[in-house]
Write a protein that holds these residues in place. Structure first.
Motif, PDB file in Angstrom:
ATOM      1  N   GLY A 170       0.812  -1.205   0.000  1.00 43.45           N
ATOM      2  CA  GLY A 170       0.000   0.000   0.000  1.00 43.45           C
ATOM      3  C   GLY A 170       0.844   1.254   0.000  1.00 43.45           C
ATOM      4  O   GLY A 170       0.505   2.256  -0.643  1.00 43.45           O
ATOM      5  N   THR A 171       1.977   1.215   0.707  1.00 44.20           N
ATOM      6  CA  THR A 171       2.895   2.349   0.726  1.00 44.20           C
ATOM      7  C   THR A 171       3.524   2.568  -0.643  1.00 44.20           C
ATOM      8  O   THR A 171       3.670   3.704  -1.117  1.00 44.20           O
ATOM      9  CB  THR A 171       3.999   2.122   1.769  1.00 44.20           C
ATOM     10  N   PHE A 262      -3.487   4.881  15.387  1.00 42.28           N
ATOM     11  CA  PHE A 262      -2.055   5.123  15.218  1.00 42.28           C
ATOM     12  C   PHE A 262      -1.752   6.057  14.042  1.00 42.28           C
ATOM     13  O   PHE A 262      -0.749   6.782  14.089  1.00 42.28           O
ATOM     14  CB  PHE A 262      -1.304   3.797  15.095  1.00 42.28           C
ATOM     15  N   THR A 263      -2.596   6.083  13.009  1.00 44.63           N
ATOM     16  CA  THR A 263      -2.394   7.097  11.967  1.00 44.63           C
ATOM     17  C   THR A 263      -2.733   8.483  12.505  1.00 44.63           C
ATOM     18  O   THR A 263      -2.084   9.467  12.137  1.00 44.63           O
ATOM     19  CB  THR A 263      -3.241   6.798  10.710  1.00 44.63           C
ATOM     20  N   LEU A 267       1.683   7.873  12.644  1.00 45.39           N
ATOM     21  CA  LEU A 267       2.340   6.745  11.994  1.00 45.39           C
ATOM     22  C   LEU A 267       1.875   6.611  10.547  1.00 45.39           C
ATOM     23  O   LEU A 267       0.721   6.896  10.220  1.00 45.39           O
ATOM     24  CB  LEU A 267       2.054   5.440  12.745  1.00 45.39           C
ATOM     25  N   GLY A 268       2.792   6.154   9.697  1.00 49.83           N
ATOM     26  CA  GLY A 268       2.465   5.910   8.300  1.00 49.83           C
ATOM     27  C   GLY A 268       1.907   4.515   8.088  1.00 49.83           C
ATOM     28  O   GLY A 268       1.844   3.692   9.011  1.00 49.83           O
ATOM     29  N   LEU A 269       1.541   4.226   6.842  1.00 47.73           N
ATOM     30  CA  LEU A 269       0.893   2.960   6.521  1.00 47.73           C
ATOM     31  C   LEU A 269       1.815   1.774   6.771  1.00 47.73           C
ATOM     32  O   LEU A 269       1.369   0.718   7.246  1.00 47.73           O
ATOM     33  CB  LEU A 269       0.435   2.981   5.058  1.00 47.73           C
ATOM     34  N   ALA A 270       3.106   1.912   6.463  1.00 44.24           N
ATOM     35  CA  ALA A 270       4.041   0.800   6.685  1.00 44.24           C
ATOM     36  C   ALA A 270       4.153   0.477   8.168  1.00 44.24           C
ATOM     37  O   ALA A 270       4.205  -0.698   8.556  1.00 44.24           O
ATOM     38  CB  ALA A 270       5.411   1.142   6.102  1.00 44.24           C
ATOM     39  N   ALA A 271       4.194   1.498   9.028  1.00 46.37           N
ATOM     40  CA  ALA A 271       4.285   1.269  10.476  1.00 46.37           C
ATOM     41  C   ALA A 271       3.008   0.636  11.012  1.00 46.37           C
ATOM     42  O   ALA A 271       3.055  -0.270  11.858  1.00 46.37           O
ATOM     43  CB  ALA A 271       4.562   2.587  11.201  1.00 46.37           C
ATOM     44  N   VAL A 272       1.861   1.099  10.512  1.00 49.41           N
ATOM     45  CA  VAL A 272       0.595   0.486  10.914  1.00 49.41           C
ATOM     46  C   VAL A 272       0.553  -0.973  10.456  1.00 49.41           C
ATOM     47  O   VAL A 272       0.093  -1.861  11.184  1.00 49.41           O
ATOM     48  CB  VAL A 272      -0.599   1.277  10.346  1.00 49.41           C
ATOM     49  N   GLY A 273       1.056  -1.240   9.239  1.00 58.79           N
ATOM     50  CA  GLY A 273       1.124  -2.614   8.751  1.00 58.79           C
ATOM     51  C   GLY A 273       1.994  -3.485   9.628  1.00 58.79           C
ATOM     52  O   GLY A 273       1.681  -4.667   9.861  1.00 58.79           O
ATOM     53  N   PRO A 324       3.962   6.487  19.738  1.00 60.74           N
ATOM     54  CA  PRO A 324       2.977   5.585  19.123  1.00 60.74           C
ATOM     55  C   PRO A 324       3.550   4.291  18.554  1.00 60.74           C
ATOM     56  O   PRO A 324       2.907   3.242  18.642  1.00 60.74           O
ATOM     57  CB  PRO A 324       2.338   6.443  18.029  1.00 60.74           C
ATOM     58  N   LEU A 325       4.742   4.330  17.963  1.00 60.15           N
ATOM     59  CA  LEU A 325       5.291   3.093  17.400  1.00 60.15           C
ATOM     60  C   LEU A 325       5.618   2.100  18.507  1.00 60.15           C
ATOM     61  O   LEU A 325       5.288   0.901  18.399  1.00 60.15           O
ATOM     62  CB  LEU A 325       6.542   3.382  16.571  1.00 60.15           C
ATOM     63  N   LEU A 326       6.230   2.578  19.585  1.00 57.81           N
ATOM     64  CA  LEU A 326       6.529   1.714  20.721  1.00 57.81           C
ATOM     65  C   LEU A 326       5.237   1.179  21.336  1.00 57.81           C
ATOM     66  O   LEU A 326       5.132  -0.018  21.655  1.00 57.81           O
ATOM     67  CB  LEU A 326       7.330   2.476  21.774  1.00 57.81           C
ATOM     68  N   ALA A 327       4.241   2.070  21.499  1.00 56.35           N
ATOM     69  CA  ALA A 327       2.948   1.644  22.059  1.00 56.35           C
ATOM     70  C   ALA A 327       2.312   0.564  21.200  1.00 56.35           C
ATOM     71  O   ALA A 327       1.813  -0.454  21.707  1.00 56.35           O
ATOM     72  CB  ALA A 327       2.007   2.839  22.177  1.00 56.35           C
ATOM     73  N   GLY A 328       2.341   0.764  19.895  1.00 59.73           N
ATOM     74  CA  GLY A 328       1.735  -0.200  18.995  1.00 59.73           C
ATOM     75  C   GLY A 328       2.430  -1.544  19.009  1.00 59.73           C
ATOM     76  O   GLY A 328       1.790  -2.602  19.036  1.00 59.73           O
ATOM     77  N   ILE A 329       3.773  -1.521  19.020  1.00 58.76           N
ATOM     78  CA  ILE A 329       4.530  -2.779  18.997  1.00 58.76           C
ATOM     79  C   ILE A 329       4.346  -3.551  20.296  1.00 58.76           C
ATOM     80  O   ILE A 329       4.082  -4.760  20.288  1.00 58.76           O
ATOM     81  CB  ILE A 329       6.017  -2.498  18.723  1.00 58.76           C
ATOM     82  N   LEU A 330       4.472  -2.870  21.442  1.00 59.00           N
ATOM     83  CA  LEU A 330       4.320  -3.567  22.727  1.00 59.00           C
ATOM     84  C   LEU A 330       2.897  -4.084  22.915  1.00 59.00           C
ATOM     85  O   LEU A 330       2.687  -5.176  23.441  1.00 59.00           O
ATOM     86  CB  LEU A 330       4.716  -2.641  23.881  1.00 59.00           C
TER      87      LEU A 330
END
Length: 434
Positions: A170-171, A262-263, A267-273, A324-330
């Motif tokens: 998608g990115t 998260f967007t 965060l971008g689409l790749a990070a959300v993916g 947000p990236l750390l929150a999403g991953i954990l």
């Protein structure tokens, strides 16, 4: 002139005895999971960015359609096994799924996306239900946890991998049509393999003949009786059904909420993916050891602790949202591990307490309630997000999941000890589980 006939190999129960067919079914379920994984990253964003939807409830309508259809198909699938062979239902499920990737890629309006999810729900309800039932049929009573763990691991690892791939596609190429068209490969492969796999009716008949507990004359095997027994009357089945419902409620909620949450925080689409892919990948891979572990230590400890770990995952998502990236991953790690502890164990628990004569209906009922959770999660998420915001929706998921874990602790009695059962020329040893 003498005619030489090839003797039919004896039917045996066990993973080792049926490894070829079992492996084929694992690959089939990889395709089943990959097809639904197409939607995990891109479809909520297609709703907002391509079709301009402004209501979260409208965006999540595709999940409601999917959940309702899959739940009802799961329930019907159990009853249909009394009239049709499992292989016939498996092939039918794949035929119904053929249009899905094309509609997702080229739909001219949001209504087409919702309609595609009706077809996807039927596909998943038939195809996934039959792979579960067929694997349980093959292995017999002693390795149900491992069998369901391998089945669900294959499906949900594929869900996660496809979500990850579609995020990157998608990115690079846009939200449509490239990410969705990889689903054509999954549909073709799944249908081809479903045509090759052998039916398991003989294995069911053998287990029925050798089951250590004969069917009581008062034990109604019909769908209506099994539905009430599994939903409420039987304490352990009730506990497992409500846990399955809440487990998929929070999955349906994250399916719709996390890409938007998260967007919104940059965060971008790749990070959300990555976040949306990591959760089901861990959920998938983790089910192999957890399913096997449940055969050894029992089902209840994994079910209760897994629900509480999931609740903690929602707390992490909000507590660390300023990163947000750390929150999403954990959060994805906790949700993935917690779901891996619960998912195959609940199916195995239902199988433990259901007689083979009504097990397909019991599994269909459980999977009805479990996948109604998708629709309920999307509905709750849409209403709460529109009225109170995305953060409040995540808080509600954490509370509901923790309460469900405590209810499972109260209701579920661990599985009865299995006994050694002689199965024709082979012997299946169940052992005692304390």
């Amino acid at each position: 002139m003498t005619t030489t006939t090839t003797a039919t190999p004896p039917v045996r129960l066990g993973l080792r005895e049926n490894w070829a067919q079992f492996t084929l079914l694992v690959v089939v379920n990889v395709c089943v999971g990959a097809l639904v994984g197409l939607e995990r990253t891109t479809v909520p964003l297609i709703g907002t960015d391509v079709f301009g939807l402004t209501s979260d409830l409208a965006v999540f309508s595709f999940i409601i359609a999917f959940g309702l259809t899959k739940a009802l198909t799961n329930l019907a699938a159990g009853a249909l096994t009394a009239r049709f062979r499992r292989k016939q239902l498996l092939v039918t499920g794949w035929l119904i799924g053929v249009p899905v990737p094309f509609v997702l890629a080229y739909a001219p309006s949001w209504g087409w996306i919702v309609a595609a999810n009706v077809l996807l729900g039927i596909n998943q309800g038939l195809a996934w239900s039959m792979t579960v039932n067929m694997k349980i049929d093959l292995v017999g009573p002693a390795r149900r946890g491992l069998a369901t763990g391998l089945n669900e691991a294959a499906g949900y690892t594929a869900v996660g991998a496809t979500a990850l791939v579609t995020g990157y596609l998608g990115t690079a190429y846009g939200l449509r049509p490239v990410p969705e068209l990889i689903g054509v490969v999954f549909v073709v492969a799944g249908l081809a393999l479903a045509l090759v796999v052998r039916d398991t009716a003989a294995h069911v008949a053998l287990e029925l003949a050798q089951h250590p507990k004969p069917l009581s004359s008062e034990e109604n095997t019909g769908l209506a009786a099994t539905f009430t027994r599994t939903s409420w009357r039987h304490r352990s089945l009730r506990g497992a059904s409500q846990a399955g419902f809440v487990n998929n409620l929070n999955d349906g909620l994250t399916w719709g909420v996390f890409p938007l949450l998260f967007t919104d925080h940059g965060l971008g689409l790749a990070a959300v993916g990555l976040i949306k892919g990591l959760y089901p990948i861990l959920w998938g891979i983790g089910q192999i050891p957890t399913g096997h572990l449940s055969d050894r230590i029992g089902r209840k400890p994994l079910i209760v602790s897994g629900m509480l770990v999931q609740a903690a995952g929602f707390v992490l998502a909000l507590a660390l949202l300023d990163r947000p990236l750390l929150a999403g991953i954990l959060s994805a790690v906790a949700l993935g591990i917690g779901t891996a502890m619960v998912y195959p164990t609940l199916i195995a628990s239902i199988s433990d307490h259901a007689h083979p004569a009504w097990r397909a209906n019991a599994l269909g009922t459980y999977r009805f309630w479990r996948d109604m959770g998708y629709a309920a999660g999307a509905l709750v998420a849409g209403v709460l997000a529109d009225t109170l915001g995305l953060n409040a929706t995540v808080v509600a998921a954490a509370v509901l999941t923790a309460v469900s874990g405590l209810a499972a602790a109260y209701w579920i009695k661990d599985r009865p000890a299995t006994t050694s059962v002689t199965i024709g020329p082979a012997t299946t040893h169940g052992g005692s589980h304390k």
